[in-house]
Design a protein around this motif. Structure first.
Motif, PDB file in Angstrom:
ATOM      1  N   UNK A   1       2.337  -6.540   5.865  1.00 23.06           N
ATOM      2  CA  UNK A   1       3.416  -5.688   6.360  1.00 23.06           C
ATOM      3  C   UNK A   1       4.073  -4.953   5.191  1.00 23.06           C
ATOM      4  N   UNK A   2       4.399  -5.695   4.137  1.00 21.68           N
ATOM      5  CA  UNK A   2       5.010  -5.073   2.957  1.00 21.68           C
ATOM      6  C   UNK A   2       4.048  -4.107   2.274  1.00 21.68           C
ATOM      7  N   UNK A   3       2.781  -4.487   2.202  1.00 23.82           N
ATOM      8  CA  UNK A   3       1.795  -3.645   1.519  1.00 23.82           C
ATOM      9  C   UNK A   3       1.644  -2.294   2.205  1.00 23.82           C
ATOM     10  N   UNK A   4       1.571  -2.293   3.522  1.00 23.20           N
ATOM     11  CA  UNK A   4       1.313  -1.049   4.248  1.00 23.20           C
ATOM     12  C   UNK A   4       2.526  -0.126   4.283  1.00 23.20           C
ATOM     13  N   UNK A   5       3.724  -0.695   4.138  1.00 22.48           N
ATOM     14  CA  UNK A   5       4.940   0.125   4.134  1.00 22.48           C
ATOM     15  C   UNK A   5       5.520   0.290   2.731  1.00 22.48           C
TER      16      UNK A   5
ATOM     17  N   UNK B   1       5.199  -4.283  -4.930  1.00 28.32           N
ATOM     18  CA  UNK B   1       4.540  -4.168  -3.630  1.00 28.32           C
ATOM     19  C   UNK B   1       3.203  -4.905  -3.696  1.00 28.32           C
ATOM     20  N   UNK B   2       2.945  -5.839  -2.778  1.00 22.92           N
ATOM     21  CA  UNK B   2       1.671  -6.570  -2.817  1.00 22.92           C
ATOM     22  C   UNK B   2       0.511  -5.695  -2.365  1.00 22.92           C
ATOM     23  N   UNK B   3      -0.687  -6.162  -2.628  1.00 22.01           N
ATOM     24  CA  UNK B   3      -1.890  -5.446  -2.196  1.00 22.01           C
ATOM     25  C   UNK B   3      -2.257  -5.862  -0.777  1.00 22.01           C
TER      26      UNK B   3
ATOM     27  N   UNK C   1      17.148  -2.624  -9.039  1.00 25.08           N
ATOM     28  CA  UNK C   1      17.126  -1.401  -8.219  1.00 25.08           C
ATOM     29  C   UNK C   1      15.832  -1.227  -7.425  1.00 25.08           C
ATOM     30  N   UNK C   2      15.153  -2.342  -7.144  1.00 26.67           N
ATOM     31  CA  UNK C   2      13.986  -2.305  -6.271  1.00 26.67           C
ATOM     32  C   UNK C   2      14.122  -3.408  -5.223  1.00 26.67           C
ATOM     33  N   UNK C   3      15.094  -3.267  -4.319  1.00 24.34           N
ATOM     34  CA  UNK C   3      15.312  -4.305  -3.311  1.00 24.34           C
ATOM     35  C   UNK C   3      14.138  -4.397  -2.348  1.00 24.34           C
ATOM     36  N   UNK C   4      14.005  -5.547  -1.728  1.00 27.17           N
ATOM     37  CA  UNK C   4      12.899  -5.721  -0.790  1.00 27.17           C
ATOM     38  C   UNK C   4      13.041  -7.002  -0.012  1.00 27.17           C
ATOM     39  N   UNK C   5      11.907  -7.575   0.346  1.00 29.31           N
ATOM     40  CA  UNK C   5      11.888  -8.778   1.172  1.00 29.31           C
ATOM     41  C   UNK C   5      11.631 -10.006   0.300  1.00 29.31           C
TER      42      UNK C   5
ATOM     43  N   UNK D   1       4.738   7.437  16.687  1.00 33.09           N
ATOM     44  CA  UNK D   1       5.966   6.668  16.504  1.00 33.09           C
ATOM     45  C   UNK D   1       6.070   6.278  15.031  1.00 33.09           C
ATOM     46  N   UNK D   2       7.291   6.234  14.520  1.00 37.21           N
ATOM     47  CA  UNK D   2       7.453   6.077  13.079  1.00 37.21           C
ATOM     48  C   UNK D   2       8.353   4.897  12.722  1.00 37.21           C
ATOM     49  N   UNK D   3       8.108   4.362  11.523  1.00 35.04           N
ATOM     50  CA  UNK D   3       8.915   3.286  10.965  1.00 35.04           C
ATOM     51  C   UNK D   3       9.179   3.611   9.503  1.00 35.04           C
ATOM     52  N   UNK D   4      10.322   3.181   9.006  1.00 39.65           N
ATOM     53  CA  UNK D   4      10.717   3.496   7.636  1.00 39.65           C
ATOM     54  C   UNK D   4      10.085   2.538   6.637  1.00 39.65           C
ATOM     55  N   UNK D   5       9.555   3.105   5.575  1.00 44.22           N
ATOM     56  CA  UNK D   5       9.068   2.335   4.439  1.00 44.22           C
ATOM     57  C   UNK D   5       9.496   3.041   3.167  1.00 44.22           C
ATOM     58  N   UNK D   6       8.758   2.823   2.101  1.00 40.97           N
ATOM     59  CA  UNK D   6       9.102   3.445   0.825  1.00 40.97           C
ATOM     60  C   UNK D   6       7.934   4.253   0.275  1.00 40.97           C
ATOM     61  N   UNK D   7       8.260   5.175  -0.591  1.00 36.76           N
ATOM     62  CA  UNK D   7       7.219   5.892  -1.307  1.00 36.76           C
ATOM     63  C   UNK D   7       6.508   4.924  -2.254  1.00 36.76           C
ATOM     64  N   UNK D   8       5.209   5.126  -2.485  1.00 36.40           N
ATOM     65  CA  UNK D   8       4.474   4.238  -3.399  1.00 36.40           C
ATOM     66  C   UNK D   8       5.054   4.293  -4.809  1.00 36.40           C
ATOM     67  N   UNK D   9       4.849   3.203  -5.551  1.00 37.80           N
ATOM     68  CA  UNK D   9       5.265   3.217  -6.946  1.00 37.80           C
ATOM     69  C   UNK D   9       5.816   1.912  -7.476  1.00 37.80           C
ATOM     70  N   UNK D  10       6.360   1.053  -6.606  1.00 36.19           N
ATOM     71  CA  UNK D  10       6.946  -0.190  -7.095  1.00 36.19           C
ATOM     72  C   UNK D  10       5.864  -1.192  -7.486  1.00 36.19           C
ATOM     73  N   UNK D  11       6.056  -1.832  -8.622  1.00 36.40           N
ATOM     74  CA  UNK D  11       5.113  -2.853  -9.077  1.00 36.40           C
ATOM     75  C   UNK D  11       5.197  -4.124  -8.238  1.00 36.40           C
TER      76      UNK D  11
END
Length: 338
Positions: A82-86, A32-34, A130-134, A20-30
């Motif tokens: 949650x944010x880190x893994x996606x 994104x937490x660890x 241009x890096x929207x998020x939570x 089963x899948x959920x949408x996230x982003x490709x790695x690269x944004x500064x």
């Protein structure tokens, strides 16, 4: 930012959800937490976060997410991991007494002789760069009315007008989400959380409300094993029993104690027990009791201290006393997996 699909089972360690899948982003944004190496999700909270995030991306929901519960239960940690893994950018700010709304919007600075507006967490989360998020606002139940009123338009999904930036307009990206954490249900101060404010119903109405409690015993055992593997299973289980009884003393009955033992404090106690074991001859006391003092009891009043020690002695038994403990470290009943 490019999206990608993540296998829920492989990403979050849920065997039944493999495929089963959920949408996230490709790695690269500064932004994104660890991820925390030893973090374990509460399945119910994870389910709520996944559905909420998925509905926001699909445009079917723009409500905020409010996680509330006792101190140290892992409310902020759930959002961070949650944010880190996606690979979701996360913009976090902790509310403090007297904080003004403009702190969330941004500020002007002098850079190379020029006046430059630096975005705050709200416009950044909305996608100003241009890096929207939570957007995550911790301790939201301590916020003043002026701050909450200023957030109404943000929660409603309307464009943000930054007066300090020359009336610059930031339109919310479809991926923008608003989450908050707190100790209360926004109904106002309690004996445990005297700084909490009662929030306006119009503000409260804009959130999903998810209660976050302390982990189940099996989950805390898994966490303890991963963080302090040298402690025996028996001692780890007894420590968790002590923690659960302290939590009950804090929340139940007429003579409630003012202290509790969060998972964070439990881990501190276990880690310190292991560390002080290496110096047991030098400190000449029980490492378990000595560590408990420094992890929690040194800020307790006398009745609270007595109640917690009684609980610890009940579960840990002879190992709580210094002479017996020193012998126990070295015989066949060693509480450490040496």
């Amino acid at each position: 930012m490019k999206t990608m699909q993540y296998d829920i089972g492989l990403t979050f360690g849920i065997d039944a959800a493999v495929g089963q899948f959920i949408t996230g982003y490709e790695p690269g944004s500064q932004y994104v937490p660890s991820a925390e190496e030893n973090y374990r999700f509460d399945k119910s909270v994870l389910r709520d976060l996944m559905v909420w995030w998925n509905m926001n991306l699909s445009g079917n929901n723009k409500d905020g997410m409010y996680l509330f519960g006792p101190t140290g239960a892992g409310k902020s940690a759930a959002l961070v991991n949650f944010c880190a893994l996606l690979n979701i950018p996360m913009y976090e700010k902790t509310i403090y007494e007297g904080m003004e709304f403009d702190v969330l919007m941004g500020r002007t600075e002098i850079v190379g002789g020029d006046t430059v507006f630096m975005y705050g967490v709200v416009p950044l989360a909305m996608g100003a760069e241009n890096e929207p998020g939570i957007l995550v606002l911790n301790e939201i139940d301590r916020a003043d009315d002026a701050v909450l009123t200023g957030l109404y338009e943000v929660l409603a999904g309307r464009p943000l007008v930054l007066d300090a930036a020359g009336h610059h307009v930031v339109k919310p990206d479809n991926a923008f989400c608003f989450a908050a954490t707190g100790n209360t249900n926004m109904a106002g101060a309690s004996d445990d959380y005297s700084n909490a404010n009662k929030q306006d119903l119009a503000f409260v109405d804009r959130f999903w409300k998810v209660s976050v409690g302390y982990p189940e015993k099996e989950v805390e055992m898994t966490i303890l094993k991963s963080v302090v593997p040298d402690l025996s299973d028996e001692l780890q289980e007894k420590m968790i029993d002590v923690a659960n009884d302290i939590r009950s003393l804090h929340t139940e009955g007429e003579n409630r104690i003012p202290l509790t033992m969060s998972t964070r404090t439990l881990l501190r106690w276990a880690n310190m027990t292991k560390a002080y074991h290496g110096f047991s001859s030098a400190i000449d006391v029980s490492p378990i009791a000595y560590a408990m003092d420094r992890a929690l009891l040194n800020v307790a009043d006398r009745p609270t201290r007595a109640a917690i020690i009684e609980v610890a002695e009940l579960h840990i038994g002879d190992a709580w006393a210094s002479e017996t403990t020193k012998a126990t470290w070295t015989n066949g009943g060693n509480p450490l997996n040496d």
